[in-house]
Design an enzyme around this catalytic site. Structure first.
Site, PDB file in Angstrom:
ATOM      1  N   GLU A 123       0.820  -1.211   0.000  1.00 41.60           N
ATOM      2  CA  GLU A 123       0.000   0.000   0.000  1.00 41.60           C
ATOM      3  C   GLU A 123       0.856   1.264   0.000  1.00 41.60           C
ATOM      4  O   GLU A 123       0.548   2.234  -0.706  1.00 41.60           O
ATOM      5  CB  GLU A 123      -0.949  -0.006   1.200  1.00 41.60           C
ATOM      6  N   HIS A 236      -6.303  -6.246 -10.473  1.00 46.42           N
ATOM      7  CA  HIS A 236      -5.731  -7.169  -9.500  1.00 46.42           C
ATOM      8  C   HIS A 236      -5.549  -8.561 -10.093  1.00 46.42           C
ATOM      9  O   HIS A 236      -4.717  -9.339  -9.622  1.00 46.42           O
ATOM     10  CB  HIS A 236      -6.611  -7.246  -8.250  1.00 46.42           C
TER      11      HIS A 236
END
Length: 314
Positions: A123, A236
């Protein structure tokens, strides 16, 4: 929830660091960012285990950027990294909002985010990419009303968006390996282990074998090559293609993933344009490998064969 799973404060702590500053806040199940200040750079551990884990794992990630890649924090200028724990009620996610990290305590399906070093590194790397590539990589702006957080005003789309996700996965995996002192053969190349409830699977993703649900989880739909890929695929899922290319390159080069393959990826991705394709990324890594090691080197050949194996180049 995550705070319950992180029942004890971690023993590994970081002293005040000259290259970055960490600040941890407590949202106490609220959503008004950033929350109540809990811990600042150089402070000792507090009674909140989630805050301590977030502090320590953020530090490990930023240490990796400084010591391995020579990058001073997210923006390369030593910016303060703010993290807010205990976001909302039963919020099963951790994310970079565009300005700070936010951690939910999770739910019955997924939890323990502040403890997951590789997910935190993933992240935070979205923030690095945001600062590294003007306009972002694969970023599509969307109206504020469509987002839960006012800071997050974009989606990731297309191959560029998949490259954005992949770069975060690659760095997340390298930070995990670096911290554990593992070479490419010792690492299991899994991301997000122990986050999922046991009935859902073992990990979020695998760079070694994208889409192998025996290694990851029951809905893993990642591609391990361009076979089956289609435009418009979820980023993803399609990020599995460049993920696997990095794994194959690192395996063929050998040693520690961050020493050669990782440096090439970092330098190459900094050269990409906002709408870069997989082929653009492949060519950028080939170019950097040539500059660093030569066009006849083992490193160049490993990187080229990796992109060929996932059928991005011929």
């Amino acid at each position: 929830m995550g705070a319950q799973r992180a029942s004890a404060a971690p023993t590994h702590t970081h002293p005040s660091h000259p290259n970055y500053r960490r600040s941890i806040f407590d949202l106490a199940s609220g959503t008004e960012l950033p929350g109540k200040p809990l811990r600042d750079e150089g402070d000792g551990p507090v009674s909140d285990a989630a805050a301590n884990h977030a502090y320590d794992n953020t530090g490990i990630t930023l240490d990796f950027y400084v010591q391995v890649l020579g990058r001073r924090s997210i923006d390369n200028r030593g910016m303060r990294v703010e993290s807010s724990v205990h976001f909302g009620k039963n919020f099963g996610n951790a994310m970079w909002t565009g300005e700070r990290m936010v951690y939910g305590d999770g739910d019955q399906d997924v939890s323990g985010f502040p403890m997951a070093l590789d997910i935190i590194a993933h992240e935070l790397t979205h923030g690095v990419t945001q600062h590294m590539i003007a306009g972002g990589l694969g970023v599509v702006r969307v109206p504020l009303k469509d987002r839960q957080f006012k800071e997050q005003t974009h989606d990731l789309r297309g191959q560029a968006g998949a490259l954005n996700e992949s770069f975060s996965d690659v760095v997340g995996s390298m930070v995990k390996q670096w911290h554990a002192g593992q070479d490419v053969t010792q690492a299991n190349w899994l991301l997000g282990e122990h986050l999922l409830a046991p009935q859902h699977g073992r990990a979020i993703r695998s760079l070694k074998d994208p889409g192998n649900r025996k290694l990851t989880w029951y809905e893993d739909e990642q591609y391990n090559s361009m076979d089956g890929y289609s435009d418009g695929a979820d980023v993803h899922d399609s990020s599995g293609v460049p993920n696997h290319a990095f794994y194959l390159a690192a395996q063929k080069i050998g040693g520690y993933s961050w020493e050669k393959a990782g440096l090439v990826w970092y330098e190459a991705f900094a050269k990409l344009k906002p709408k870069a394709s997989f082929k653009d990324a492949a060519q950028a890594t080939q170019q950097v490998a040539t500059q660093r090691f030569g066009s006849k080197s083992k490193e160049y050949q490993a990187i080229t064969s990796a992109w060929q194996a996932v059928k991005v180049i011929t």
